[in-house]
Structure formats: C-alpha cells, structure tokens
Design an enzyme around this catalytic site. Structure first.
Site, PDB file in Angstrom:
ATOM      1  N   LYS A 156       0.827  -1.216   0.000  1.00 21.36           N
ATOM      2  CA  LYS A 156       0.000   0.000   0.000  1.00 21.36           C
ATOM      3  C   LYS A 156       0.863   1.270   0.000  1.00 21.36           C
ATOM      4  O   LYS A 156       0.666   2.161  -0.812  1.00 21.36           O
ATOM      5  CB  LYS A 156      -0.921  -0.007   1.221  1.00 21.36           C
ATOM      6  CG  LYS A 156      -2.001  -1.082   1.139  1.00 21.36           C
ATOM      7  CD  LYS A 156      -2.856  -1.114   2.371  1.00 21.36           C
ATOM      8  CE  LYS A 156      -2.222  -1.749   3.582  1.00 21.36           C
ATOM      9  NZ  LYS A 156      -1.862  -3.171   3.469  1.00 21.36           N
ATOM     10  N   THR A 231      11.186   4.584   6.257  1.00 26.49           N
ATOM     11  CA  THR A 231       9.987   4.890   7.058  1.00 26.49           C
ATOM     12  C   THR A 231       9.306   3.579   7.447  1.00 26.49           C
ATOM     13  O   THR A 231       8.141   3.576   7.832  1.00 26.49           O
ATOM     14  CB  THR A 231       8.980   5.750   6.263  1.00 26.49           C
ATOM     15  OG1 THR A 231       8.673   5.076   5.039  1.00 26.49           O
ATOM     16  CG2 THR A 231       9.505   7.133   5.976  1.00 26.49           C
ATOM     17  N   ARG A 233      10.800  -0.066   9.129  1.00 24.63           N
ATOM     18  CA  ARG A 233      11.204  -0.520  10.459  1.00 24.63           C
ATOM     19  C   ARG A 233      12.719  -0.373  10.556  1.00 24.63           C
ATOM     20  O   ARG A 233      13.450  -0.699   9.616  1.00 24.63           O
ATOM     21  CB  ARG A 233      10.807  -1.979  10.709  1.00 24.63           C
ATOM     22  CG  ARG A 233       9.321  -2.191  11.011  1.00 24.63           C
ATOM     23  CD  ARG A 233       8.885  -1.585  12.360  1.00 24.63           C
ATOM     24  NE  ARG A 233       7.469  -1.797  12.640  1.00 24.63           N
ATOM     25  CZ  ARG A 233       6.487  -0.963  12.321  1.00 24.63           C
ATOM     26  NH1 ARG A 233       6.752   0.173  11.693  1.00 24.63           N
ATOM     27  NH2 ARG A 233       5.234  -1.226  12.642  1.00 24.63           N
ATOM     28  N   ASP A 257      12.928   7.693   9.627  1.00 26.13           N
ATOM     29  CA  ASP A 257      11.801   7.880  10.541  1.00 26.13           C
ATOM     30  C   ASP A 257      11.774   6.765  11.571  1.00 26.13           C
ATOM     31  O   ASP A 257      10.988   6.801  12.519  1.00 26.13           O
ATOM     32  CB  ASP A 257      10.478   7.886   9.750  1.00 26.13           C
ATOM     33  CG  ASP A 257       9.291   8.216  10.631  1.00 26.13           C
ATOM     34  OD1 ASP A 257       9.346   9.255  11.323  1.00 26.13           O
ATOM     35  OD2 ASP A 257       8.321   7.426  10.673  1.00 26.13           O
ATOM     36  N   GLU A 262      15.063   2.237  18.472  1.00 29.60           N
ATOM     37  CA  GLU A 262      14.186   3.380  18.763  1.00 29.60           C
ATOM     38  C   GLU A 262      13.350   3.213  20.020  1.00 29.60           C
ATOM     39  O   GLU A 262      12.984   4.206  20.657  1.00 29.60           O
ATOM     40  CB  GLU A 262      13.266   3.665  17.575  1.00 29.60           C
ATOM     41  CG  GLU A 262      12.187   2.620  17.343  1.00 29.60           C
ATOM     42  CD  GLU A 262      11.243   2.989  16.195  1.00 29.60           C
ATOM     43  OE1 GLU A 262      11.748   3.340  15.130  1.00 29.60           O
ATOM     44  OE2 GLU A 262      10.022   2.925  16.395  1.00 29.60           O
ATOM     45  N   HIS A 294       9.577   8.240  14.378  1.00 26.33           N
ATOM     46  CA  HIS A 294       8.437   7.379  14.006  1.00 26.33           C
ATOM     47  C   HIS A 294       7.166   8.226  13.892  1.00 26.33           C
ATOM     48  O   HIS A 294       6.144   7.929  14.512  1.00 26.33           O
ATOM     49  CB  HIS A 294       8.265   6.245  15.017  1.00 26.33           C
ATOM     50  CG  HIS A 294       7.717   5.000  14.379  1.00 26.33           C
ATOM     51  ND1 HIS A 294       8.267   3.760  14.555  1.00 26.33           N
ATOM     52  CD2 HIS A 294       6.665   4.802  13.538  1.00 26.33           C
ATOM     53  CE1 HIS A 294       7.575   2.861  13.876  1.00 26.33           C
ATOM     54  NE2 HIS A 294       6.596   3.476  13.245  1.00 26.33           N
ATOM     55  N   GLN A 295       7.285   9.236  13.073  1.00 22.86           N
ATOM     56  CA  GLN A 295       6.251  10.267  12.965  1.00 22.86           C
ATOM     57  C   GLN A 295       5.446  10.134  11.685  1.00 22.86           C
ATOM     58  O   GLN A 295       4.433  10.826  11.500  1.00 22.86           O
ATOM     59  CB  GLN A 295       6.996  11.629  13.003  1.00 22.86           C
ATOM     60  CG  GLN A 295       6.197  12.860  12.863  1.00 22.86           C
ATOM     61  CD  GLN A 295       7.087  14.075  12.662  1.00 22.86           C
ATOM     62  OE1 GLN A 295       8.231  14.125  13.096  1.00 22.86           O
ATOM     63  NE2 GLN A 295       6.565  15.075  11.985  1.00 22.86           N
ATOM     64  N   PHE A 297       3.322   8.275  10.407  1.00 24.28           N
ATOM     65  CA  PHE A 297       1.880   7.971  10.422  1.00 24.28           C
ATOM     66  C   PHE A 297       1.047   9.124  10.959  1.00 24.28           C
ATOM     67  O   PHE A 297      -0.180   9.103  10.860  1.00 24.28           O
ATOM     68  CB  PHE A 297       1.621   6.738  11.316  1.00 24.28           C
ATOM     69  CG  PHE A 297       1.714   7.071  12.788  1.00 24.28           C
ATOM     70  CD1 PHE A 297       2.954   7.183  13.410  1.00 24.28           C
ATOM     71  CD2 PHE A 297       0.576   7.310  13.537  1.00 24.28           C
ATOM     72  CE1 PHE A 297       3.048   7.518  14.756  1.00 24.28           C
ATOM     73  CE2 PHE A 297       0.650   7.648  14.887  1.00 24.28           C
ATOM     74  CZ  PHE A 297       1.900   7.754  15.496  1.00 24.28           C
TER      75      PHE A 297
END
Ligand code: NAD
Length: 346
Positions: A156, A231, A233, A257, A262, A294-295, A297
C-alpha cells in the site's frame, strides 16, 4: 456486548484525543497508561478484557503468559506491523488484531517530505534564516527529475510512494518478495536495485529474513552518494554500517523515521538528558542525516482511522466470530486457515 474494559498502553495525548472521540457513546471503559507494555508493567492489565498497544510495546512470551493468566482475551494493536509480538507463541492462547492500514498516504508523503528536505537542504536553510543568515553556501541540492528511485516493498505505502515519485518525473525500479503482477512496475533483483538506484526507499515489513538488509555488504554495492529513506522498520538497516557508509562518503544522505534501537528513545523528550546511544548520537550529528521519531503515520486522518478501526476490531471480536483484522499466525494449519473466511483463527 457488555462493557469491554481496555487497558491502553503507551498512551500519548494525541492517542487519547482520537480514542475519546471515537469511543463516545460506545460500550468501552478505557484506562490510559503512559507506560509501555512490558514484563514489568503487564500487571496493570489485571481485570481488563483487552490490551491496546503500539509499535514499541514488547509482547514477548512472558507478557503473553501473564496476559493469559489474567484472562485478557485480546491484544489490539494500534498499528499495522507486528514484529514486536511473538505471534507464533500467541497462537491458541490469545487473539491479536491490528490496523492493517490507517493512512498509507501519511507514510508515503512523509517519506517524500524527508527526501525533499534532505536533498534541498531545507533543514539547514530553516535554521539559517531563523538566525538572519541568508547565505546560500553549502545548500546546493539536486533535481529529482530523471533520477532512479529503488522502492523495496510495493504494498500500500510503496505503491503510493511510487505514484508520488512518478509525479516528479523519476524512474522507478522496485524489489518485492511478492511482485504485483500487471502493475507496470519494473521489478529487479535486490542486487540490481542497490546498483542502479540514486535513492532507495524502504516500504516492506521487518522479518527474520530481511533483518539488516542494508549492511556493509549491500552498501558496498550501492551507487556513491545514494540517498536512503527508511519509514518502515529500523532494523532493516544496520545503523553502525550506515554510519560507516556515510563516513566513507558512500552514502550521500539518510532520512530515517525509524531506528533499530528506537524503543529506548523515540516518543520521549530527552532534550535535558545525555543520550546513551552513541550510534544514534553520531547519526543525528551528521549534516546529511535527518531523523524523525516514528512520525510518518501522524496525521489527523490516520489517528481517526486507527481509533475507529481498533474499536471496530474489538467490537467484532466480542460480538461474534467475525475477525477480519486478526493477525495471521502462520500456524501449521495454514492450508485450512479460517482467516480466509474472515473468521477467528482459533
Ligand atoms: P503492505 O503489507 O501493504 O506492503 C508490504 C509489501 O512488502 C508487500 O508488497 C510485501 O509483498 C512486501 N514484502 C514482504 N516481505 C518482503 C521482503 N522480505 N522484501 C521485500 N518486500 C517484502 O504494508 P504497508 O501498509 O505498505 O506498510 C509497509 C511497512 O511500513 C509496514 O510493514 C510497517 O513496517 C511500515 N509502517 C511504518 C509507519 C510509520 O509511521 N513509520 C506506519 C505504517 C507502516
């Protein structure tokens, strides 16, 4: 369905806002805990029917055993990826549901935002002009038009990222373990992708198979000056190998990201602390590395979808057998798996 009690871990203000909105007038009692779900905090779930968790909660065997012993029936992930859950161990013990898509646009657009920021030096220009420094020295970028982007994972998010890149007039090549036939995408081997790409963007899940797919060996095969965007993992990239690749001027820039370690730092404010992680500190110190925590989303649309889908997953689970978003346990009975019929797996 009676009142369902949900223990909500790793709760942030933005989560609480969207879940309070989504659960209004519904039969849920939600307790929001700021702490992550770990072996040490799992006892907080006593008396609840569901634990609701995110990307950095650690749902290992001990946590699963504790949840089962407390009669918690469902692990409701607020995310798509489930590499932080021992899914195989959970099979036949406790059910797991997830949010397969909340906004693939949010993540793909963030990947492009990072790329443009990096190669047009916007992060540098922003700080300069804030200080009334209007010099352009050192801010030279390059055109995306005509460059080759290698996309790893064409699901996706990867497909939307490809569409965005097409709009910029870029050449697209891709690698996917399961190529999408008839998509018109030029699929190549990983080795060819490393060799031909000016920019490489990762949009595949993290599995045992692709852990550290970017390491010293694969970096050596890449073009000099390659820009890496992750972006997906963190552990897809060996962070120490990345530092070396940048120091040797082989990697031209990195847009991250996600980061393999993390869970120790992301989502928290450490601005008044000395960060222990030397690799992360080194990466952040480099002028050609951009880190966001991790922004990707984090848009209004995605938060609304996460809350709505999570609560629908819980409702589906407790109302009847229907469980569309149950995680696939890849159990031995995979050939007769009832998930194909949207039923509970066990
Ligand atoms: P998706 O399931 O739609 O697509 C994943 C694609 O990767 C599929 O086409 C699959 O065939 C492919 N794939 C599987 N294993 C592979 C491998 N070993 N090598 C190459 N390709 C492989 O998933 P999606 O919704 O596009 O999400 C992609 C990833 O993005 C997720 O797994 C998650 O890790 C990450 N993600 C990050 C954020 C964020 O905020 N940074 C948010 C959502 C998702």
């Amino acid at each position: 369905m009676g009142t369902v009690r949900i223990a909500f871990f790793d709760a942030k203000d933005y989560d609480r806002n969207s879940f309070v909105r989504a659960s209004e007038n519904l039969n849920y009692e939600i307790s929001y805990f700021e702490t992550r779900l770990t072996e040490r905090t799992v006892r907080l779930a006593e008396g609840y029917d569901v634990v609701c968790v995110f990307v950095n909660d650690d749902i290992n065997r001990a946590v699963i055993d504790a949840l089962v012993s407390m009669n918690v029936k469902l692990i409701a992930l607020r995310c798509a990826g489930y590499n932080n859950v021992d899914v195989e161990y959970a099979y036949q013990k406790i059910h797991i549901v997830r949010v397969p898509a909340y906004s693939p646009y949010a993540v793909a657009e963030h990947a492009m935002a990072l790329l443009l920021t990096s190669i047009r030096r916007i992060h540098k220009a922003y700080i300069r002009t804030k200080d009334f420094n209007f010099s352009l020295n050192g801010l030279t970028g390059f055109d995306l038009h005509g460059k080759t982007v290698g996309v790893v994972g064409t699901g996706k998010i990867g497909r939307i990222f490809i569409d965005i890149c097409r709009g910029f007039g870029m050449n697209i090549i891709a690698y996917d373990k399961f190529p999408a036939e008839g998509s018109g995408i030029e699929y190549v081997t990983l080795d060819e992708l490393w060799k031909r790409s000016d920019i490489i963007s990762f949009h595949c899940p993290l599995t045992d198979e692709n852990y550290h797919m970017v390491d010293t060996e694969s970096i050596a095969k890449m073009k000099k000056g390659v820009v890496l965007i992750n972006t997906s993992r963190g552990a897809l990239i060996d962070a120490e190998a990345l530092v070396e690749g940048i120091k040797q001027r082989k990697v031209g820039a990195a847009c991250l990201d996600v980061y393999e370690e993390e869970s120790n730092v992301f989502f928290h404010d450490y601005s008044n602390h000395i960060v222990d992680d030397d690799t992360l500190a080194r990466l952040i110190s480099m002028p050609n590395v951009i880190v966001t925590s991790h922004q990707a989303f984090l848009t209004e649309e995605a938060l609304t979808n996460i809350a709505d889908t999570t609560l629908r997953n819980v409702e589906d689970f407790f109302r009847d057998e229907y469980c569309q978003n149950e995680v696939c346990y890849k159990c031995p009975q995979v050939d007769t798996c009832r998930q194909k019929h949207d039923r509970k797996c066990f």
